[in-house]
Design a protein around this motif. Sequence first.
Motif, PDB file in Angstrom:
ATOM      1  N   ASN A  66      -5.926   3.909   2.736  1.00 11.40           N
ATOM      2  CA  ASN A  66      -5.877   2.443   2.768  1.00 11.40           C
ATOM      3  C   ASN A  66      -4.711   1.965   3.626  1.00 11.40           C
ATOM      4  N   THR A  67      -3.575   2.659   3.539  1.00 18.52           N
ATOM      5  CA  THR A  67      -2.414   2.313   4.368  1.00 18.52           C
ATOM      6  C   THR A  67      -2.750   2.454   5.845  1.00 18.52           C
ATOM      7  N   GLU A  82       2.106   1.753  -3.463  1.00 17.55           N
ATOM      8  CA  GLU A  82       1.022   2.307  -4.271  1.00 17.55           C
ATOM      9  C   GLU A  82       0.831   3.791  -3.979  1.00 17.55           C
ATOM     10  N   SER A  83       0.934   4.161  -2.704  1.00 15.47           N
ATOM     11  CA  SER A  83       0.784   5.554  -2.320  1.00 15.47           C
ATOM     12  C   SER A  83       1.900   6.411  -2.909  1.00 15.47           C
ATOM     13  N   PRO A 140      -4.571   6.718  -1.521  1.00 19.30           N
ATOM     14  CA  PRO A 140      -3.952   5.459  -1.067  1.00 19.30           C
ATOM     15  C   PRO A 140      -3.524   5.491   0.390  1.00 19.30           C
ATOM     16  N   ARG A 199      -5.699   2.209   7.215  1.00 18.76           N
ATOM     17  CA  ARG A 199      -6.622   1.134   7.587  1.00 18.76           C
ATOM     18  C   ARG A 199      -5.850  -0.166   7.824  1.00 18.76           C
ATOM     19  N   LEU A 200      -4.881  -0.455   6.968  1.00 13.28           N
ATOM     20  CA  LEU A 200      -4.079  -1.671   7.119  1.00 13.28           C
ATOM     21  C   LEU A 200      -3.230  -1.613   8.391  1.00 13.28           C
ATOM     22  N   TYR A 208     -10.033   9.335  -4.115  1.00 13.25           N
ATOM     23  CA  TYR A 208      -9.169   8.185  -3.859  1.00 13.25           C
ATOM     24  C   TYR A 208      -7.839   8.651  -3.283  1.00 13.25           C
ATOM     25  N   SER A 247       0.828  -1.200   0.000  1.00 14.72           N
ATOM     26  CA  SER A 247       0.000   0.000   0.000  1.00 14.72           C
ATOM     27  C   SER A 247       0.867   1.256   0.000  1.00 14.72           C
TER      28      SER A 247
END
Length: 205
Positions: A182-183, A66-67, A179, A185-186, A177, A63
């Motif tokens: 999402n990081t 991706e970020s 990224p 959240r992970l 969006y 992630s």
Amino acid sequence: LNAQATYQSDVTNIPISLPNISLPSLPHEQYKATVDVNELIYGAGVYKQQKIIENDNLAINMSKTESDLYQVKEKVSQLYMAVLLADKNMDVINAAGEELTNRINRAEAGVKNGILLQSSVDVLKVEILKNEQRKIELSALRKSLTEALTVLTGLILDENSVFEAPTPSPELNYINYKPEFNTFRLQQNRLYHMQQLSKKKLALS
């Protein structure tokens, strides 16, 4: 599986006396076997939780990559749009320069005919110089933008490179969006799994 055997050196009697009742003595050897089922279960649970955390770390790293890539794409997009804006401004400056040149020609004709003063021509010439200075500054800005794009994309770009305005696509929408969300959240998931691992380790102690 743990097995434990203990040997009693003396016969153990039950210290109770009852009339007409004979109580048996305990045997010399006493065996005790215990199976640590709970330890096996919790041990397997710890291993499973550790694998989950390993997967969490892998997902977080992916992630983050991706970020980082998203940020590079966003920067490239910003630089590209800045070049397009510089080109539009250059068109305006060029058009202004042509207009000033035409006005100077008309003013000089007016001076020859005694209609205008030379000062009117001089004022327009100053504006021409200012306009040329704007062109120089804008060209330098465009050059720095294209050099930055070369660094980020690896493409060979210079002041002569032609940039075309992209066609908007309704299918691509990156406005909402991010990224990094999402990081985050992970990372929250990993924290929860690490807490579960700590609980399982405490259960073994």
